[in-house]
Enzyme design. Structure first.
Site, mmCIF file in Angstrom:
data_model
loop_
_atom_site.group_PDB
_atom_site.id
_atom_site.type_symbol
_atom_site.label_atom_id
_atom_site.label_comp_id
_atom_site.label_asym_id
_atom_site.label_seq_id
_atom_site.Cartn_x
_atom_site.Cartn_y
_atom_site.Cartn_z
ATOM 1 N N HIS A 1 -8.502 7.799 2.128
ATOM 2 C CA HIS A 1 -7.986 9.643 2.948
ATOM 3 C C HIS A 1 -9.215 10.014 2.369
ATOM 4 O O HIS A 1 -9.804 9.887 2.151
ATOM 5 C CB HIS A 1 -6.786 8.846 1.957
ATOM 6 N N ASP B 1 -0.357 16.773 -1.127
ATOM 7 C CA ASP B 1 -0.235 15.843 -2.554
ATOM 8 C C ASP B 1 0.698 15.669 -3.136
ATOM 9 O O ASP B 1 0.584 17.052 -3.573
ATOM 10 C CB ASP B 1 -2.119 16.551 -3.171
ATOM 11 N N CYS C 1 0.982 -1.252 0.254
ATOM 12 C CA CYS C 1 -0.311 0.175 0.063
ATOM 13 C C CYS C 1 0.782 1.787 0.184
ATOM 14 O O CYS C 1 1.703 1.605 0.945
ATOM 15 C CB CYS C 1 -0.747 -0.493 1.073
#
Length: 113
Positions: free
Chosen positions: A99, A30, A4
């Site tokens: 998330h 991000d 992951c």
């Protein structure tokens, strides 16, 4: 989870720009921001999506929601922000680890999709 991406980021195996961390969640910027402020908040315990959120203990869920508010304040998003969690392939969930996207720093569009 072994392969992951977000679990590897949480473990420090993959670099990230950390914004916040507590015992239950980790937040980072991000790498492909969709707004001037674009932060991902992920639980430290692996859960695939919001559909499996019931697998997290209540204190973890509460900590994640509180973290979102703290991060928004820390980032100066007093004019508003959007919180998004994509769930599954039809919603374009790109990483199968729960998330939440915090998006802000500009006027958002009126439509959600």
């Amino acid at each position: 989870m072994e392969n992951c991406l977000f679990c590897k980021i949480i473990a420090g195996d993959i670099p990230s720009t950390k914004v916040y961390e507590d015992g239950f969640c980790y937040a980072f910027r991000d790498i492909n921001p969709q707004a001037p402020t674009h932060i991902l908040v992920v639980p430290k315990q692996h859960v695939a999506s919001i559909a499996e959120m019931g697998k997290l203990p209540d204190d973890a869920l509460c900590a994640i929601m509180r973290a979102i508010g703290k991060i928004a304040a820390q980032e100066g998003l007093e004019n508003g922000f959007r919180v998004v969690s994509n769930c599954g392939p039809d919603a374009c969930q790109s990483v199968p680890h729960l998330h939440f996207h915090i998006l802000g720093g500009r006027q958002m569009g009126d439509q959600m999709a």
